[in-house]
Structures are given as structure tokens and as C-alpha cells.
Design a protein around this motif. Structure first.
Motif, short mmCIF file in Angstrom:
data_model
loop_
_atom_site.label_atom_id
_atom_site.label_comp_id
_atom_site.label_asym_id
_atom_site.label_seq_id
_atom_site.Cartn_x
_atom_site.Cartn_y
_atom_site.Cartn_z
N ASP A 1 0.49 -1.19 0.35
CA ASP A 1 -0.25 -0.19 0.27
C ASP A 1 0.81 1.17 -0.04
N PHE A 2 1.50 0.51 0.59
CA PHE A 2 3.49 2.43 0.42
C PHE A 2 3.25 2.41 -0.93
N TRP A 3 3.42 4.14 -1.39
CA TRP A 3 3.35 4.64 -2.68
C TRP A 3 4.58 3.96 -2.73
N LEU A 4 5.76 3.53 -2.98
CA LEU A 4 7.03 3.51 -2.79
C LEU A 4 6.88 1.91 -3.80
N TYR A 5 6.05 1.98 -3.76
CA TYR A 5 5.42 0.20 -4.46
C TYR A 5 5.49 0.31 -6.35
N GLU A 6 5.29 1.99 -5.97
CA GLU A 6 4.77 2.47 -7.84
C GLU A 6 6.68 2.53 -8.46
N TYR A 7 7.00 2.56 -7.84
CA TYR A 7 8.81 3.07 -7.96
C TYR A 7 9.47 2.00 -8.02
N ALA A 8 9.41 1.29 -6.55
CA ALA A 8 10.41 -0.24 -6.56
C ALA A 8 9.66 -1.25 -6.09
N PRO A 9 8.73 -2.32 -7.38
CA PRO A 9 8.07 -3.28 -6.76
C PRO A 9 8.47 -4.43 -6.55
N LEU A 10 9.40 -4.60 -6.90
CA LEU A 10 10.37 -5.58 -6.82
C LEU A 10 11.19 -5.79 -5.45
N VAL A 11 11.02 -4.59 -4.74
CA VAL A 11 11.89 -4.04 -3.46
C VAL A 11 10.26 -4.66 -2.39
N LEU A 12 9.06 -3.95 -2.77
CA LEU A 12 8.42 -4.30 -1.99
C LEU A 12 7.07 -5.93 -2.26
N ASP A 13 7.21 -6.23 -3.28
CA ASP A 13 7.39 -7.52 -3.42
C ASP A 13 7.80 -8.60 -2.65
N THR A 14 8.84 -8.00 -2.18
CA THR A 14 10.25 -8.67 -1.72
C THR A 14 9.41 -8.71 0.10
N GLU A 15 9.46 -7.77 -0.47
CA GLU A 15 9.36 -7.73 1.65
C GLU A 15 7.82 -8.58 1.64
N ALA A 16 7.26 -7.80 1.16
CA ALA A 16 5.43 -9.42 1.52
C ALA A 16 5.86 -10.54 1.23
N ARG A 17 6.77 -10.96 0.99
CA ARG A 17 6.71 -12.25 0.06
C ARG A 17 7.49 -12.53 2.29
N ARG A 18 8.62 -12.39 2.72
CA ARG A 18 9.29 -12.93 3.48
C ARG A 18 8.93 -12.24 5.39
N TYR A 19 7.60 -11.20 4.96
CA TYR A 19 6.85 -11.00 6.62
C TYR A 19 5.99 -11.72 6.29
N PRO A 20 6.12 -12.83 8.10
CA PRO A 20 4.82 -14.40 7.71
C PRO A 20 4.12 -13.27 8.16
N SER A 21 2.42 -14.01 8.04
CA SER A 21 1.07 -13.13 8.24
C SER A 21 1.26 -13.25 9.78
N ILE A 22 0.53 -12.34 9.86
CA ILE A 22 0.26 -11.80 10.78
C ILE A 22 -1.29 -13.23 12.07
N GLY A 23 -1.76 -13.76 11.10
CA GLY A 23 -2.14 -14.79 11.29
C GLY A 23 -1.11 -16.48 11.56
N GLU A 24 -0.16 -16.36 11.78
CA GLU A 24 0.86 -17.63 11.18
C GLU A 24 1.48 -17.34 12.65
N ILE A 25 1.57 -15.69 12.95
CA ILE A 25 2.45 -16.06 14.25
C ILE A 25 1.59 -15.81 15.19
N THR A 26 0.24 -15.27 15.32
CA THR A 26 0.16 -15.61 16.26
C THR A 26 -0.40 -17.16 17.19
N GLU A 27 -0.76 -17.53 15.93
CA GLU A 27 -1.18 -18.99 15.94
C GLU A 27 -0.06 -19.92 16.74
N VAL A 28 0.93 -20.08 16.27
CA VAL A 28 2.00 -20.24 16.68
C VAL A 28 2.63 -20.01 18.44
#
Length: 259
Positions: free
Chosen positions: A140-167
Motif C-alpha cells: 500500500d506504500f507509495w514506494l510500490y510505484e517506484y520499486a515494486p520488486l523491493v516491496l514484493d520481496t518484503e511482502a513475501r518475507r514477512y510472515p502473516s500476522i495469523g501465522e505468528i499468533t497461531e504459533v
């Protein structure tokens, strides 16, 4: 379990390569620290897992830091105790050895998320507190307009909130953390109102997701941003953010206490 790199880095980013100058850009922000301190409550003994250079360790009277990267351990300020050379997935401490456990901007780099979270829960009698980003909101951050693969990488690496709370189990809460316009902890969204800062190679290097993009492509991203800043195109679309004191972005604080 991951193979540790030359400097000891145990996650997917090599801090022996990208960690130089980290503390010039990633300084703990007092306003974010207050959220962490509130989540920790009256905990006196704290383990900080993936502690890096010691950010946010002022939130408890007694902190034991764990950090596998020698490059990051070397950048810890002199007033902080040395960090233990260990990994999140195998903490060398007894069960219930601390009042609380915390980790900041670290879970997305662990080789085995579930093992690391279970270790944090094992060694903490009370709350486990995690400062991380919600992958569903990263793009959702404006940087996605300029550096899409950077934020795609962040979205891929960060675990989901649900996964963290479940564990972690127990009683979990998730609290959005507003990002101040002059945030001193230089993750990507910290520059939402200061886009010029992302033209600085050091600022980008302190955000590990940039290291997963080929350098030539990264330079293209930066050139696009620079051109839009010089032409005024960025300000036409996003200039109101320069006057916005806080950003409700992807930053969240997860707190789990035993049932």
C-alpha cells in the motif's frame, strides 16, 4: 536450520555485506519504543532475539540480547552489554528464564519461523512482543510505484500476522503502530514524508529487502524516483504526506501472553 554466513548471519540477508553503517540509519525511535514498553508491562528481565545493534533495549531494566551476526554485534553501543552469539531457533537459555521476550524487525529473516517463535515462548514466562510488518499492507506504500520488486520481496518475507499468533498461542493482540514523519528508525515506510532520503544508498542498504534486487534494477528504481522528485510529479501525487504527522502503514506490534 540455515547455514550461517561468514559473519554468522543466520537468516536470508547477509549482514556481513549489508550491515556496515546500519546504526547511522536505523536508530530506535522513542515513540515506537513507548509502544513496545507498554506491551512489555512490568517485565524486568527481557530477552531481545535478533537484537542487531541493540535497538529498543532501553525498554526493560535487564536485557539479554541474542544476535548471530558479528557485523551487527560489533555496532552495539558501548553502554549495552555484548550480545550472545546464537540463533532464534536455538536459544541457549532455560525454560521460563525471562519475564518477557521481544524481537523487532527480525522474524522475517529467520530460517525457521515456527521454531524461533516456539523458543521465544519457551524462555519467556510472560509476554512475547514482536514488532513486524503486516505483509497484506506492505504494497500500500507509495514506494510500490517506484520499486515494486523491493516491496514484493518484503511482502513475501514477512510472515502473516495469523501465522505468528497461531504459533505463539495464548492470548494474542495486534496493535497498529503509527509511523512518525520524522521517524529515526529508517525502514522503508519511515521515509513516507521524506522521499529524498531513499536516494541515499546507505538508507536503502539499511533496509534488507533492497539487497534482494539486482543492483542495476535498483538503480533504475532510484532514477525513476529522482526524476519524479525533480519534476514535481511525486509531490503532485503524494505531496500531502509531507504535512502528515503519522502514517498508518504496515507496522504492527504483536503481543502474546500465556493462556
Amino acid at each position: 536450520m540455515s547455514t550461517r554466513r561468514t559473519d554468522g548471519s543466520a537468516g536470508d540477508a547477509d549482514y556481513g555485506t549489508i550491515g556496515a553503517g546500519y546504526t547511522d540509519y536505523r536508530r530506535p525511535d522513542d515513540r515506537i519504543a513507548r509502544f513496545i514498553a507498554d506491551a512489555l508491562g512490568d517485565a524486568r528481565t527481557l530477552i531481545n532475539v535478533g537484537a542487531g545493534a541493540g535497538s529498543y533495549e532501553s525498554v526493560a531494566p535487564s536485557v539479554t540480547a541474542v544476535e548471530p551476526s558479528a557485523a551487527m554485534r560489533a555496532q552495539r553501543p558501548a553502554h549495552l552489554p555484548p550480545a550472545v552469539d546464537a540463533m532464534a531457533e536455538d536459544l541457549p537459555f532455560p525454560d521460563d528464564g525471562f519475564d518477557a521476550a521481544m524481537t523487532t524487525f527480525s522474524v522475517h529473516q529467520w530460517s525457521d519461523l515456527k521454531a524461533g517463535l516456539r523458543e521465544m515462548r519457551r524462555v519467556a514466562r510472560g509476554p512475547v512482543v514482536i514488532l513486524t510488518c503486516d505483509p497484506d499492507r506492505v504494497r500500500d506504500f507509495w514506494l510500490y510505484e517506484y520499486a515494486p520488486l523491493v516491496l514484493d520481496t518484503e511482502a513475501r518475507r514477512y510472515p502473516s500476522i495469523g501465522e505468528i499468533t497461531e504459533v505463539l498461542g495464548g492470548e494474542a493482540s495486534v496493535r497498529p503502530v503509527p509511523i512518525p514523519a520524522d521517524c529515526t528508525d529508517g525502514f522503508n515506510e519511515a521515509y513516507y514524508a521524506r522521499p529524498e532520503r531513499l536516494l541515499d544508498p546507505g538508507a536503502r542498504q539499511a533496509c534488507s529487502a533492497w539487497s534482494f534486487v539486482e543492483p542495476a534494477l535498483g538503480e533504475q528504481y532510484v532514477a525513476r524516483l529522482r526524476n519524479d522528485l525533480e519534476s514535481g510529479a511525486w509531490d503532485e501525487r503524494h505531496g500531502a504526506l509531507r504535512r502528515q504527522p503519522y502514517l498508518d502503514g504496515s507496522l504492527v506490534l504483536i503481543r502474546a501472553i500465556p493462556a
